[in-house]
Design a protein around this motif. Structure first.
Motif, PDB file in Angstrom:
ATOM      1  N   PHE A 196       0.853  -1.186   0.000  1.00  0.00           N
ATOM      2  CA  PHE A 196       0.000   0.000   0.000  1.00  0.00           C
ATOM      3  C   PHE A 196       0.892   1.240   0.000  1.00  0.00           C
ATOM      4  O   PHE A 196       1.723   1.407   0.893  1.00  0.00           O
ATOM      5  N   GLY A 197       0.758   2.084  -1.007  1.00  0.00           N
ATOM      6  CA  GLY A 197       1.558   3.304  -1.067  1.00  0.00           C
ATOM      7  C   GLY A 197       2.685   3.272  -2.089  1.00  0.00           C
ATOM      8  O   GLY A 197       3.323   4.280  -2.321  1.00  0.00           O
ATOM      9  N   ARG A 198       2.950   2.110  -2.678  1.00  0.00           N
ATOM     10  CA  ARG A 198       4.081   2.073  -3.618  1.00  0.00           C
ATOM     11  C   ARG A 198       3.673   2.552  -5.012  1.00  0.00           C
ATOM     12  O   ARG A 198       4.517   2.979  -5.805  1.00  0.00           O
ATOM     13  N   VAL A 199       2.374   2.468  -5.319  1.00  0.00           N
ATOM     14  CA  VAL A 199       1.873   2.911  -6.622  1.00  0.00           C
ATOM     15  C   VAL A 199       0.782   3.953  -6.373  1.00  0.00           C
ATOM     16  O   VAL A 199      -0.110   3.741  -5.542  1.00  0.00           O
ATOM     17  N   SER A 200       0.845   5.066  -7.085  1.00  0.00           N
ATOM     18  CA  SER A 200      -0.149   6.124  -6.907  1.00  0.00           C
ATOM     19  C   SER A 200      -1.546   5.642  -7.300  1.00  0.00           C
ATOM     20  O   SER A 200      -1.723   4.981  -8.321  1.00  0.00           O
ATOM     21  N   ARG A 201      -2.534   6.019  -6.491  1.00  0.00           N
ATOM     22  CA  ARG A 201      -3.925   5.684  -6.820  1.00  0.00           C
ATOM     23  C   ARG A 201      -4.637   6.853  -7.506  1.00  0.00           C
ATOM     24  O   ARG A 201      -5.845   6.778  -7.737  1.00  0.00           O
ATOM     25  N   ALA A 226       1.008   7.969  -1.490  1.00  0.00           N
ATOM     26  CA  ALA A 226       2.048   7.379  -2.346  1.00  0.00           C
ATOM     27  C   ALA A 226       3.433   7.740  -1.810  1.00  0.00           C
ATOM     28  O   ALA A 226       3.752   8.915  -1.648  1.00  0.00           O
ATOM     29  N   TYR A 227       4.219   6.722  -1.525  1.00  0.00           N
ATOM     30  CA  TYR A 227       5.572   6.925  -1.015  1.00  0.00           C
ATOM     31  C   TYR A 227       6.536   7.176  -2.170  1.00  0.00           C
ATOM     32  O   TYR A 227       6.277   6.802  -3.306  1.00  0.00           O
ATOM     33  N   GLY A 268       6.315   4.552  -7.810  1.00  0.00           N
ATOM     34  CA  GLY A 268       7.020   5.808  -7.580  1.00  0.00           C
ATOM     35  C   GLY A 268       6.109   6.887  -7.031  1.00  0.00           C
ATOM     36  O   GLY A 268       4.907   6.681  -6.899  1.00  0.00           O
ATOM     37  N   PRO A 269       6.691   8.019  -6.686  1.00  0.00           N
ATOM     38  CA  PRO A 269       5.932   9.064  -6.000  1.00  0.00           C
ATOM     39  C   PRO A 269       4.973   9.811  -6.928  1.00  0.00           C
ATOM     40  O   PRO A 269       5.149   9.809  -8.145  1.00  0.00           O
ATOM     41  N   ASP A 270       3.972  10.425  -6.333  1.00  0.00           N
ATOM     42  CA  ASP A 270       3.019  11.251  -7.073  1.00  0.00           C
ATOM     43  C   ASP A 270       2.398  12.213  -6.064  1.00  0.00           C
ATOM     44  O   ASP A 270       1.698  11.773  -5.155  1.00  0.00           O
ATOM     45  N   PRO A 271       2.652  13.500  -6.201  1.00  0.00           N
ATOM     46  CA  PRO A 271       2.115  14.451  -5.214  1.00  0.00           C
ATOM     47  C   PRO A 271       0.592  14.458  -5.160  1.00  0.00           C
ATOM     48  O   PRO A 271       0.013  14.941  -4.188  1.00  0.00           O
TER      49      PRO A 271
END
Lengths: 89, 434
Positions: B156-161, B201-202, B193-196
């Motif tokens: 949970f958090g590794r891919v942006s939703r 998302a981490y 990856g990250p996504d503001p």
């Protein structure tokens, strides 16, 4: 144990119209599932998760976003760039 | 430079809701350049209808791309269409779709699993090499197991939703499906990856090359994964597969997850509660079939949702509304959150000594169409996949033989943000049986 009346009340809260003839089946499925959920009564008192959470904050800076036209593109009734909704009162 | 990708394969399994005969892609030099990729129909695609398998979103064309779709385009992928699914992801068979069921590529009388059944069937039937799905309680791993392919639910958090149409946002993750571990690994490297725009998302990008070197890897095998309700033939296939991991140098040990006793109930209370809130946005005002604006809000809203939501969606919204209502919140929702924390603690305890937890993905092979007509019996099929969602840990399903000519899935679960290790274990198994 919930009754048809209860399910009707919940459906009203959830804003979903359930046909009268479907209420019986919904109610019996509901009871079947809630009976299974009773296993949660065996959960001993503990704590809810408090993972190492931190608030993620940022400055409120305006960045490019949807145009008004794109935001309204899927709405059926628009007026002056706004979306028309049913009356509330 | 924009290039054309012609997608003309026959859809024998009703895997797609929307297909693009001519898909475009960019020569970006990325890892997916010129590859046809299918995307589950709850992931927003600019200019391509997105229905979530529901009549309530008929005609909706998103004005923006989900983060993962932007990443696919940047990697050079051609998005060939949107795949069938249980309405809003609510189901284990892809039978709860307003667009008719998808069938299993191995046997047309059986389900492909769900809720990402269209994505799994499209890959399993060779229409595409890779597809995106989403997994709230097993919706990537279950259809991967039933269709004989590989599917990964990330941490949970590794891919942006961002752009994933929400059903249960504390549980769901977007993830890759493919025929091989290598393909799943490639697709994962593109989407992570990250996504503001998704604050959960981490900043943990994924850059990994699968390695079959697993000598010394410690694998825990929970007794609960082989208990009541698990088909003995499926259990035997999975035990044999774990034996292959031992042949490759892994050390195995038994373990116990006592919280499995109530994990499924905790899962269904949590996901229905979140659904009851998330799905309130479908009011026919901003998207989907229109409402009559001259009637009063509640009358119109009620009829709209009563007509256009399918039965399972209505059932889950009602269950969630009930679980959150005054007088019942403490008995259901609050207890479920304690139960959820106990599941997480069980995993953390086991992961002190073990690197991987292994067991079956599903307790049975793919069901016959129509076999699971009672809602609770359908829910019970998710017992082995929901714990990873409750704990937020990564889990993969990799094919491990057949029972009655139908594929069986080996599930490998890892520590938070250790997708790399999960992928290596799956890759080692794949190499061992190649």
């Amino acid at each position: 144990m919930v009754l048809e009346n209860d399910v009707e009340g919940i459906a009203k809260l959830a804003d979903i119209h359930i046909q009268k003839e479907e209420l019986g089946e919904f109610t019996s499925q509901f009871n079947h599932i809630l009976e299974y959920f009773d296993i949660l009564d065996t959960v001993s008192d503990g704590e809810e998760g408090k993972a190492d959470l931190v608030n993620v904050l940022r400055e409120d800076v305006v960045t490019p976003s949807l145009t008004q036209e794109a935001a309204c593109a899927n709405a059926h009734e628009t007026e002056d760039g706004h979306i028309r909704a049913p009356r509330v009162m | 430079m924009v290039k054309e990708y012609f997608f003309e394969k026959t859809d024998r399994t009703n895997a797609f809701i929307t297909r693009l005969g001519l898909a475009m892609y960019e020569e970006t030099g990325g890892p997916l350049e010129g590859k046809g990729i299918a995307v589950k129909d709850n992931i927003s695609t600019a200019g391509i209808p997105t229905t979530c398998g529901s009549r309530i979103l008929a005609g909706y064309v998103p004005p923006f791309d989900a983060h993962v779709v932007t990443r696919l385009r940047e990697a050079g992928a051609a998005i060939v269409g949107k795949t069938n699914m249980d309405e809003f992801g609510m189901g284990t068979t892809t039978e709860n779709s307003a667009f008719g069921p998808t069938t299993n590529p191995h046997d047309a009388s059986r389900v492909p699993g769900g809720s990402s059944g269209g994505s799994a069937a499209a890959v399993g039937d060779g229409m595409v090499d890779m597809a995106l799905g989403s997994d709230t309680g097993g919706s990537i791993r279950c259809p991967a197991a039933f269709c004989g392919i590989v599917g990964l639910k990330p941490t949970f958090g590794r891919v942006s939703r961002y752009g994933l149409i929400a059903y249960s946002n504390s549980l769901e993750q977007i993830g890759p499906l493919g025929r091989t571990v290598t393909d799943v690994n490639t697709l994962m490297s593109v989407i992570a990856g990250p996504d503001p725009r998704d604050t959960t998302a981490y900043d943990r990008p994924y850059t990994h090359t699968p390695s079959g070197e697993i000598a010394g890897m410690k694998i825990a095998v929970p007794e609960e994964f082989f208990g009541e309700g698990v088909d003995p033939a499926v259990a035997e296939s999975v035990r044999n597969a774990i034996g292959k991991l031992e042949d490759a140098g892994a050390e195995t040990m038994t373990c116990s997850i006592p919280s499995m006793a109530y994990a499924l109930a905790a899962y269904y209370v949590t996901c229905t509660s979140e659904a009851s809130s998330n799905l309130s946005r479908f009011d026919g005002v901003r998207f989907g079939p229109s409402v009559e604006t001259k009637r009063s809000w509640h009358d119109e809203f009620r009829d709209h949702r009563g007509t256009l939501f399918g039965k399972e969606v209505q059932r889950r919204i009602l269950l969630g509304t009930f679980a959150l209502s005054a007088g019942y919140y403490g008995k259901y929702y609050a207890k479920a959150q304690v139960a959820r924390e106990n599941v997480r603690k069980d995993f953390l305890r086991i992961f002190k000594d073990a690197d991987i937890i292994a067991g079956p993905t599903m307790p049975q092979i793919a069901f016959k169409l129509g076999e699971k007509s009672d809602p609770l019996s359908m829910y019970l099929a998710d017992i082995l996949t929901v714990p990873a969602n409750l704990a937020g840990v990564p889990a993969i399903s990799v094919p491990c033989g057949t029972v009655d000519k139908m594929p069986v899935g080996l599930q490998l679960i890892g520590r938070h943000f250790e997708e790399e290790r999960v992928v290596d274990a799956a890759f080692a198994y794949e190499m061992e049986v190649a």
